[in-house]
Motif scaffolding. Structure first.
Motif, PDB file in Angstrom:
ATOM      1  N   ALA A   1       5.639  -2.948   9.119  1.00 52.34           N
ATOM      2  CA  ALA A   1       4.542  -2.322   8.375  1.00 52.34           C
ATOM      3  C   ALA A   1       5.035  -1.799   7.031  1.00 52.34           C
ATOM      4  O   ALA A   1       4.349  -1.927   6.007  1.00 52.34           O
ATOM      5  CB  ALA A   1       3.941  -1.186   9.199  1.00 52.34           C
TER       6      ALA A   1
ATOM      7  N   ILE B   1      -2.500  -3.410  10.321  1.00 50.26           N
ATOM      8  CA  ILE B   1      -1.366  -2.519  10.581  1.00 50.26           C
ATOM      9  C   ILE B   1      -1.846  -1.248  11.276  1.00 50.26           C
ATOM     10  O   ILE B   1      -1.247  -0.787  12.254  1.00 50.26           O
ATOM     11  CB  ILE B   1      -0.641  -2.169   9.265  1.00 50.26           C
TER      12      ILE B   1
ATOM     13  N   ALA C   1      -2.815   1.654   5.605  1.00 51.13           N
ATOM     14  CA  ALA C   1      -1.614   1.333   6.379  1.00 51.13           C
ATOM     15  C   ALA C   1      -0.751   2.572   6.571  1.00 51.13           C
ATOM     16  O   ALA C   1      -0.107   2.733   7.614  1.00 51.13           O
ATOM     17  CB  ALA C   1      -0.815   0.240   5.677  1.00 51.13           C
TER      18      ALA C   1
ATOM     19  N   SER D   1      -0.877  -0.101  15.059  1.00 48.72           N
ATOM     20  CA  SER D   1      -0.146   1.155  15.274  1.00 48.72           C
ATOM     21  C   SER D   1      -0.911   2.080  16.216  1.00 48.72           C
ATOM     22  O   SER D   1      -0.309   2.791  17.023  1.00 48.72           O
ATOM     23  CB  SER D   1       0.104   1.861  13.938  1.00 48.72           C
TER      24      SER D   1
ATOM     25  N   SER E   1       3.927  -3.305   3.411  1.00 45.76           N
ATOM     26  CA  SER E   1       3.299  -2.339   2.506  1.00 45.76           C
ATOM     27  C   SER E   1       3.999  -2.324   1.155  1.00 45.76           C
ATOM     28  O   SER E   1       3.359  -2.133   0.114  1.00 45.76           O
ATOM     29  CB  SER E   1       3.323  -0.941   3.128  1.00 45.76           C
TER      30      SER E   1
END
Length: 235
Positions: A155, A179, A109, A183, A159
């Motif tokens: 995100a 994620i 991530a 992105s 996380s």
């Protein structure tokens, strides 16, 4: 083969996502419905889209796409190569490390955090761009910039929950990959929009659209999209 892999990624990520979130589409309540929307709209679609974008990048670099799009993907090559190198280095580090891998790490991530930031900057540049064809920047200011910023915040939040051990290994992997793929889409899409806006020319990715299987919905009319793009290009 491309369509088969597209469907495999789509269905695989959907099933994995439903198991991860623990949602039963048939008996879902209000909160589970929101979770289901997250799976269907924000996570699952970007798994196969990542694959298609990678194919487009590869084909463009091999001169199998237009010179216009090759120039675009070349402008993104440093970022893509940097991401690939970072991923390889991370794999090597964890392979050589003596402690066992921690599924609460945010390495996958974490690769996506700068992509959201770059996307935000691209949309910010777009918001300040003034051309004969672009009279208003409301779309960038009111929708695109907030969306990329929201993606980064979400995100980071998810996380933090992951590092606190809130998820099991199979949940952690799915969430982190989702994620990253999301992105990456923000990065490429923001860069494309900015590239098209600066050059005053839109090019429809015909082969990429054609690679998307018809899953019971009306297919995108490529010819109609091309005509609309050509009309905008001529204005």
């Amino acid at each position: 083969m491309t369509k088969i892999l597209f469907l495999a990624l789509l269905s695989g990520s959907l099933i994995w996502g439903l198991i991860t979130i623990g949602v039963n589409p048939i008996t879902a309540g209000p909160l589970q419905t929101l979770a289901l929307l997250y799976i269907l709209l924000i996570s699952v679609p970007f798994w196969p889209i990542f694959y298609l974008e990678f194919i487009e990048f590869y084909k463009a670099m091999r001169d199998q796409r237009s010179e216009y799009m090759k120039t675009f993907y070349e402008s993104q090559s440093e970022t893509i190569v940097g991401l690939s190198a970072s991923a390889i280095v991370l794999i090597f580090i964890y392979y050589e490390s003596s402690p066992s891998y921690s599924w609460s790490a945010i390495d996958i991530a974490g690769l996506g955090f700068p992509l959201y930031a770059i996307a935000f900057l691209n949309f910010f540049k777009l918001s300040r761009l003034k051309t004969e064809k672009i009279k208003s920047n409301a779309l960038s200011k009111l929708i695109l910039m907030p969306l990329s910023c929201t993606g980064l915040i979400f995100a980071a939040w998810i996380s933090i929950k992951n590092t606190n051990g809130k998820f099991l290994p199979y949940q952690s992997i799915w969430i982190q990959l989702s994620i990253f793929f999301n992105s990456f889409w923000f990065l490429i899409t923001s860069a494309k929009i900015l590239y098209f806006a600066k050059n005053g020319k839109i090019e429809i990715p015909e082969k990429m659209i054609a690679a998307i299987p018809d899953i019971g919905q009306k297919r995108l009319d490529i010819q109609k999209l091309k005509k609309e793009a050509e009309s905008w290009n001529k204005d």
